[in-house]
Design a protein around this motif. Structure first.
Motif, PDB file in Angstrom:
ATOM      1  N   GLY A 191       0.818  -1.211   0.000  1.00  0.00           N
ATOM      2  CA  GLY A 191       0.000   0.000   0.000  1.00  0.00           C
ATOM      3  C   GLY A 191       0.852   1.260   0.000  1.00  0.00           C
ATOM      4  O   GLY A 191       0.546   2.230  -0.683  1.00  0.00           O
ATOM      5  N   GLY A 192       1.939   1.239   0.753  1.00  0.00           N
ATOM      6  CA  GLY A 192       2.847   2.384   0.785  1.00  0.00           C
ATOM      7  C   GLY A 192       3.507   2.631  -0.555  1.00  0.00           C
ATOM      8  O   GLY A 192       3.639   3.773  -1.006  1.00  0.00           O
ATOM      9  N   ILE A 193       3.924   1.553  -1.206  1.00  0.00           N
ATOM     10  CA  ILE A 193       4.549   1.681  -2.530  1.00  0.00           C
ATOM     11  C   ILE A 193       3.546   2.248  -3.536  1.00  0.00           C
ATOM     12  O   ILE A 193       3.878   3.128  -4.332  1.00  0.00           O
ATOM     13  CB  ILE A 193       5.122   0.332  -2.998  1.00  0.00           C
ATOM     14  N   CYS A 194       2.314   1.773  -3.480  1.00  0.00           N
ATOM     15  CA  CYS A 194       1.282   2.281  -4.393  1.00  0.00           C
ATOM     16  C   CYS A 194       1.016   3.763  -4.145  1.00  0.00           C
ATOM     17  O   CYS A 194       0.871   4.539  -5.098  1.00  0.00           O
ATOM     18  CB  CYS A 194      -0.007   1.482  -4.233  1.00  0.00           C
ATOM     19  N   CYS A 195       0.965   4.164  -2.889  1.00  0.00           N
ATOM     20  CA  CYS A 195       0.746   5.585  -2.584  1.00  0.00           C
ATOM     21  C   CYS A 195       1.896   6.435  -3.107  1.00  0.00           C
ATOM     22  O   CYS A 195       1.667   7.515  -3.657  1.00  0.00           O
ATOM     23  CB  CYS A 195       0.607   5.778  -1.075  1.00  0.00           C
ATOM     24  N   LEU A 196       3.124   5.959  -2.948  1.00  0.00           N
ATOM     25  CA  LEU A 196       4.273   6.704  -3.457  1.00  0.00           C
ATOM     26  C   LEU A 196       4.222   6.830  -4.976  1.00  0.00           C
ATOM     27  O   LEU A 196       4.561   7.879  -5.527  1.00  0.00           O
ATOM     28  CB  LEU A 196       5.575   6.043  -3.020  1.00  0.00           C
ATOM     29  N   LEU A 197       3.811   5.765  -5.653  1.00  0.00           N
ATOM     30  CA  LEU A 197       3.705   5.816  -7.104  1.00  0.00           C
ATOM     31  C   LEU A 197       2.634   6.811  -7.553  1.00  0.00           C
ATOM     32  O   LEU A 197       2.830   7.540  -8.527  1.00  0.00           O
ATOM     33  CB  LEU A 197       3.412   4.425  -7.665  1.00  0.00           C
ATOM     34  N   VAL A 198       1.523   6.858  -6.849  1.00  0.00           N
ATOM     35  CA  VAL A 198       0.460   7.806  -7.196  1.00  0.00           C
ATOM     36  C   VAL A 198       0.934   9.241  -6.975  1.00  0.00           C
ATOM     37  O   VAL A 198       0.715  10.111  -7.832  1.00  0.00           O
ATOM     38  CB  VAL A 198      -0.823   7.506  -6.375  1.00  0.00           C
ATOM     39  N   VAL A 199       1.610   9.493  -5.859  1.00  0.00           N
ATOM     40  CA  VAL A 199       2.126  10.837  -5.590  1.00  0.00           C
ATOM     41  C   VAL A 199       3.160  11.224  -6.648  1.00  0.00           C
ATOM     42  O   VAL A 199       3.163  12.355  -7.149  1.00  0.00           O
ATOM     43  CB  VAL A 199       2.715  10.919  -4.169  1.00  0.00           C
ATOM     44  N   ALA A 200       4.042  10.289  -7.024  1.00  0.00           N
ATOM     45  CA  ALA A 200       5.045  10.570  -8.055  1.00  0.00           C
ATOM     46  C   ALA A 200       4.376  10.873  -9.398  1.00  0.00           C
ATOM     47  O   ALA A 200       4.812  11.769 -10.122  1.00  0.00           O
ATOM     48  CB  ALA A 200       6.003   9.393  -8.192  1.00  0.00           C
ATOM     49  N   ALA A 201       3.313  10.146  -9.728  1.00  0.00           N
ATOM     50  CA  ALA A 201       2.604  10.391 -10.979  1.00  0.00           C
ATOM     51  C   ALA A 201       1.943  11.771 -10.979  1.00  0.00           C
ATOM     52  O   ALA A 201       1.949  12.480 -11.991  1.00  0.00           O
ATOM     53  CB  ALA A 201       1.553   9.306 -11.212  1.00  0.00           C
ATOM     54  N   ILE A 202       1.389  12.170  -9.847  1.00  0.00           N
ATOM     55  CA  ILE A 202       0.764  13.495  -9.759  1.00  0.00           C
ATOM     56  C   ILE A 202       1.814  14.584  -9.911  1.00  0.00           C
ATOM     57  O   ILE A 202       1.621  15.558 -10.648  1.00  0.00           O
ATOM     58  CB  ILE A 202      -0.003  13.625  -8.428  1.00  0.00           C
ATOM     59  N   ILE A 203       2.948  14.430  -9.227  1.00  0.00           N
ATOM     60  CA  ILE A 203       4.020  15.425  -9.331  1.00  0.00           C
ATOM     61  C   ILE A 203       4.554  15.482 -10.758  1.00  0.00           C
ATOM     62  O   ILE A 203       4.794  16.563 -11.297  1.00  0.00           O
ATOM     63  CB  ILE A 203       5.137  15.108  -8.314  1.00  0.00           C
ATOM     64  N   PHE A 204       4.725  14.337 -11.391  1.00  0.00           N
ATOM     65  CA  PHE A 204       5.194  14.296 -12.770  1.00  0.00           C
ATOM     66  C   PHE A 204       4.199  14.989 -13.706  1.00  0.00           C
ATOM     67  O   PHE A 204       4.592  15.734 -14.605  1.00  0.00           O
ATOM     68  CB  PHE A 204       5.435  12.848 -13.210  1.00  0.00           C
ATOM     69  N   GLY A 205       2.913  14.755 -13.495  1.00  0.00           N
ATOM     70  CA  GLY A 205       1.882  15.399 -14.314  1.00  0.00           C
ATOM     71  C   GLY A 205       1.889  16.905 -14.160  1.00  0.00           C
ATOM     72  O   GLY A 205       1.770  17.646 -15.136  1.00  0.00           O
ATOM     73  N   ILE A 206       2.036  17.380 -12.934  1.00  0.00           N
ATOM     74  CA  ILE A 206       2.113  18.823 -12.702  1.00  0.00           C
ATOM     75  C   ILE A 206       3.358  19.394 -13.361  1.00  0.00           C
ATOM     76  O   ILE A 206       3.314  20.474 -13.971  1.00  0.00           O
ATOM     77  CB  ILE A 206       2.076  19.119 -11.186  1.00  0.00           C
ATOM     78  N   TYR A 207       4.471  18.701 -13.269  1.00  0.00           N
ATOM     79  CA  TYR A 207       5.718  19.150 -13.889  1.00  0.00           C
ATOM     80  C   TYR A 207       5.569  19.252 -15.408  1.00  0.00           C
ATOM     81  O   TYR A 207       5.992  20.227 -16.016  1.00  0.00           O
ATOM     82  CB  TYR A 207       6.842  18.179 -13.519  1.00  0.00           C
ATOM     83  N   LYS A 208       4.950  18.233 -16.019  1.00  0.00           N
ATOM     84  CA  LYS A 208       4.754  18.251 -17.472  1.00  0.00           C
ATOM     85  C   LYS A 208       3.820  19.386 -17.885  1.00  0.00           C
ATOM     86  O   LYS A 208       4.040  20.038 -18.907  1.00  0.00           O
ATOM     87  CB  LYS A 208       4.196  16.905 -17.958  1.00  0.00           C
ATOM     88  N   LEU A 209       2.767  19.626 -17.128  1.00  0.00           N
ATOM     89  CA  LEU A 209       1.848  20.721 -17.440  1.00  0.00           C
ATOM     90  C   LEU A 209       2.536  22.066 -17.304  1.00  0.00           C
ATOM     91  O   LEU A 209       2.307  22.977 -18.107  1.00  0.00           O
ATOM     92  CB  LEU A 209       0.622  20.674 -16.539  1.00  0.00           C
ATOM     93  N   ALA A 210       3.387  22.213 -16.307  1.00  0.00           N
ATOM     94  CA  ALA A 210       4.107  23.488 -16.122  1.00  0.00           C
ATOM     95  C   ALA A 210       5.091  23.719 -17.255  1.00  0.00           C
ATOM     96  O   ALA A 210       5.239  24.849 -17.721  1.00  0.00           O
ATOM     97  CB  ALA A 210       4.824  23.483 -14.773  1.00  0.00           C
ATOM     98  N   ASN A 211       5.781  22.688 -17.712  1.00  0.00           N
ATOM     99  CA  ASN A 211       6.732  22.838 -18.807  1.00  0.00           C
ATOM    100  C   ASN A 211       6.034  23.053 -20.136  1.00  0.00           C
ATOM    101  O   ASN A 211       6.571  23.732 -21.005  1.00  0.00           O
ATOM    102  CB  ASN A 211       7.655  21.615 -18.891  1.00  0.00           C
ATOM    103  N   ARG A 212       4.853  22.504 -20.311  1.00  0.00           N
ATOM    104  CA  ARG A 212       4.119  22.680 -21.550  1.00  0.00           C
ATOM    105  C   ARG A 212       3.681  24.130 -21.723  1.00  0.00           C
ATOM    106  O   ARG A 212       3.697  24.685 -22.811  1.00  0.00           O
ATOM    107  CB  ARG A 212       2.897  21.766 -21.573  1.00  0.00           C
ATOM    108  N   ASN A 213       3.330  24.760 -20.625  1.00  0.00           N
ATOM    109  CA  ASN A 213       2.889  26.160 -20.674  1.00  0.00           C
ATOM    110  C   ASN A 213       4.054  27.097 -20.956  1.00  0.00           C
ATOM    111  O   ASN A 213       3.850  28.184 -21.478  1.00  0.00           O
ATOM    112  CB  ASN A 213       2.221  26.560 -19.374  1.00  0.00           C
ATOM    113  N   LYS A 214       5.288  26.730 -20.630  1.00  0.00           N
ATOM    114  CA  LYS A 214       6.451  27.583 -20.861  1.00  0.00           C
ATOM    115  C   LYS A 214       6.833  27.603 -22.336  1.00  0.00           C
ATOM    116  O   LYS A 214       7.375  28.580 -22.826  1.00  0.00           O
ATOM    117  CB  LYS A 214       7.643  27.104 -20.040  1.00  0.00           C
TER     118      LYS A 214
END
Length: 67
Positions: free
Chosen positions: A43-66
């Motif tokens: 469960g901990g590993i799955c939560c970390l993967l979900v958090v990493a995916a959210i952070i990665f998605g935010i990072y990609k959206l921020a770079n796309r706007n630049k």
């Protein structure tokens, strides 16, 4: 909530038979559920993967706007 009010009755828990039965049920549950730590780790590993995916998605959206 009202169906569990008899569990709060002091006269019910004063009987030694009730205590013995409760302890036996608790011991049976502990024997049967030995994979608690494994489930916690997965469960901990799955939560970390979900958090990493959210952070990665935010990072990609921020770079796309630049661009």
């Amino acid at each position: 909530m009202l169906t569990n009010t008899n569990l709060l009755d002091a006269h019910t828990w004063a009987s030694p038979d009730v205590w013995t039965s409760a302890l036996e049920i608790q011991a049976r549950r502990k024997r049967r559920g030995g994979g608690g730590l494994f489930v916690f780790i997965i469960g901990g590993i799955c939560c970390l993967l979900v958090v990493a995916a959210i952070i990665f998605g935010i990072y990609k959206l921020a770079n796309r706007n630049k661009d």
